[in-house]
Design a protein around this motif. Structure first.
Motif, short mmCIF file in Angstrom:
data_model
loop_
_atom_site.label_atom_id
_atom_site.label_comp_id
_atom_site.label_asym_id
_atom_site.label_seq_id
_atom_site.Cartn_x
_atom_site.Cartn_y
_atom_site.Cartn_z
N HIS A 183 -2.12 3.92 6.53
CA HIS A 183 -3.15 2.99 6.04
C HIS A 183 -3.80 2.23 7.19
O HIS A 183 -5.01 2.05 7.21
CB HIS A 183 -2.53 1.99 5.07
N ALA A 226 2.57 -2.10 4.55
CA ALA A 226 1.68 -0.98 4.81
C ALA A 226 2.39 0.04 5.70
O ALA A 226 3.59 -0.05 5.94
CB ALA A 226 0.39 -1.47 5.47
N GLU A 246 -4.23 1.89 -3.02
CA GLU A 246 -4.48 2.95 -2.04
C GLU A 246 -5.70 2.64 -1.17
O GLU A 246 -5.71 2.98 0.01
CB GLU A 246 -4.70 4.28 -2.77
N TRP A 270 -8.51 0.19 0.72
CA TRP A 270 -8.54 -1.14 1.33
C TRP A 270 -9.36 -2.12 0.50
O TRP A 270 -9.01 -3.30 0.40
CB TRP A 270 -9.10 -1.06 2.75
N ALA A 290 0.83 -1.20 0.00
CA ALA A 290 0.00 0.00 0.00
C ALA A 290 0.86 1.25 0.00
O ALA A 290 0.34 2.36 0.02
CB ALA A 290 -0.92 0.00 1.22
#
Length: 539
Positions: A206, A202, A185, A187, A156
């Motif tokens: 995030h 991540a 970007e 979820w 991410a």
């Protein structure tokens, strides 16, 4: 495992899977041909500015540039103004790699220049050699390589930063593990692309925005969830463990040093353990003294040795302020606040108003939000000061408060002083920018936080503040000029369609698309998947 500096055309079989790009597996033979094609085109080039959004393309161009003997510069972001200021040949996603023969071995002295922005937000160059990057990858693999096996890496975070480049691209390449080329970007997109038993790379940016996602079934759980860039709040670590079924593994490091230490979050605030081959000690001033493959370094973080090996972080050494003639450690203030049951997260800062005054931006716990509803902001601030009295001296207790849904943070979870200061401005006219992306040419996406004390909410309307439509159009033009580097002339016509109101505290994504041929700028404001408004500015 093959250290990145030792990767060569014979490292893997030609059919070995390197990456998954758009659902298609890209193999080692394609990688070597692409590296050769890039090296052939860059022959004699001294400096390359590498700004690719796709990680497969990035990896091919990175190794091709290094094979050609060029120094590789990774800009802090992909904004046109940033790229225009860089010295070197620009390579982006539009660069055609071609094919060629990769014959020249990489030099261990080859240089990669990262750009990091600290609390001021000003980017500074940081040089790392391929030998140093290789030593970091070897240390990581010696710790987790056997447990990860051939797990696919999904990220991410951007590979343009040191953490993303190492954990998404270099280490998987060296370990023979495939990575997914796209950066996810949202979820919903990430979980849709997450194969079972994957490595998820991540950051706190995030993992603090999971929004009550349902737990993954046992068959879909990742093998490892990584976080780096800033300390992960305890509530976010617990929420991530609930969703993914595995504890978060935090990485402590910096752009200058790479990864240095790690810890697994299974409740509380565990100590950090240095990576294999790295040693940590405390200097006479209490700073972190690091010894490792790249030599000895003093890091501007204060630590406390928990035993002969592990340590605890006590905050940045440069976060000590003078308030009312007393030295106040902002990190101590934040830790004292987060120990209170009414506080979930906090950021302390000094405002010059005109004399220095201590302030705090606070994310409240459910109990704190209930107290805010009962007492109001002024009385709650006084209650928090009373609760801090047995932990801090009077000079170390904040006098100005902002209660927010979330603390402003960048893509890697780092805070910038300017964004925090904006929360306390008496006439805030712009939202706080949490993150900026440029998915394609002529486009930009900005994650925004709408502060409660925005000037445009005053009187619009007294009982229910709503962001006016004319402000939304003005912001679209402003951020197109600032974030996309567009020299926009005056607007002659507007169109805007409203679907949902924008209120104080909202987190939004502003999407911009500039069509130069038709002389128009399209924009939309989204809250999650909900479109609040969209429109067009004709230029």
């Amino acid at each position: 495992m093959i250290p990145p500096a030792h990767l060569s055309p014979t490292a893997y079989p030609q059919s070995h899977g390197v990456a998954v790009q758009g659902g298609r597996t890209r193999c080692w033979g394609e990688f070597c041909a692409g590296v050769g094609g890039v090296a052939r085109q860059l022959a004699g080039c001294q400096r390359v500015v590498l700004a690719c959004g796709d990680s497969w393309h990035f990896a091919v161009c990175l190794f091709g540039a290094l094979a050609a003997g060029a120094e590789v510069v990774l800009p802090a972001n992909g904004l046109p103004a940033t790229l225009a200021a860089m010295d070197g040949r620009l390579i982006d996603d539009d660069f055609a790699t071609g094919e060629g023969e990769w014959t020249s071995p990489l030099s261990a002295h080859a240089r990669v220049i990262f750009h990091t922005s600290g609390s001021t937000g000003e980017a500074k160059p940081v040089e790392r050699t391929l030998a140093q990057l290789s030593a970091e990858a070897v240390a990581l693999h010696s710790l987790w390589g056997d447990a990860l096996g051939d797990a696919t890496t999904v990220a991410a975070v951007s590979h343009q930063h040191a953490y993303g480049m190492m954990f998404k691209v270099l280490w998987p390449l060296a370990a023979g593990r495939p990575f997914i080329a796209e950066q996810h970007e949202l979820w919903e997109d990430l979980l849709g692309a997450l194969p079972p038993g994957a490595v998820l790379v991540a950051s706190p940016a995030h993992l603090t925005r999971m929004g009550g996602l349902a737990p993954l079934p046992a068959t879909a759980r990742p093998r490892m969830v990584l976080s780096a860039g800033a300390p992960l709040p305890a509530h976010a670590a617990d929420e991530a463990a609930r969703v993914f079924g595995v504890p978060v593994t935090e990485i402590y490091g910096s752009t200058e040093t790479g990864a240095m230490a790690t810890r697994q979050r299974q409740g509380g605030d565990p100590a950090w353990t240095p990576l294999p081959g790295y040693g940590v000690a405390s200097t006479a001033e209490g700073l972190l003294a690091l010894s490792g493959p790249a030599g000895n370094t003093i890091v501007a973080d204060r630590i406390e040795m928990a035993d002969g090996l592990t340590f605890r972080l006590l905050g940045r050494a440069d976060r000590v302020a003078k308030i009312e003639g007393k030295r106040v450690d902002l990190g101590d203030v934040e830790q004292a606040l987060t120990r209170l049951p009414m506080v979930e997260a906090a950021a302390a800062l000094v405002l010059n108003d005109p004399a220095p005054v201590l302030a705090a931006a606070v994310v409240l716990s459910p109990a704190g939000r209930a107290e805010l509803d009962r007492e109001g902001a002024f009385r709650l601030g006084r209650s928090l000061r009373r609760a801090l009295a047995d932990q801090l001296e009077p000079a170390g207790m904040p006098r100005r408060w902002r209660f927010v849904d979330t603390l402003p943070q960048g893509a890697m979870g780092k805070r910038r002083a300017a964004d925090l200061e904006a929360l306390f401005s008496a006439s805030i006219r712009l939202p706080a920018v949490l993150d900026t992306r440029n998915p394609d040419t002529g486009t930009a996406e900005l994650d925004l936080h709408i502060p409660d004390n925005l000037l445009w909410f005053q009187g619009h309307f007294p009982d229910r503040p709503i962001l006016p439509g004319v402000v939304q159009m003005d912001w679209a033009v402003h951020f197109a000029r600032e974030g996309m580097g567009l020299d926009l002339p005056a607007a002659r016509q507007f169109q805007i369609k409203f679907k949902a109101v924008i209120s104080p505290g909202d987190r939004l994504t502003l999407a911009l698309r500039h069509d130069a041929g038709k002389q128009r700028l399209a924009f939309s404001y989204r809250r999650g998947h909900e479109v609040c408004s969209s429109g067009t500015v004709f230029l």
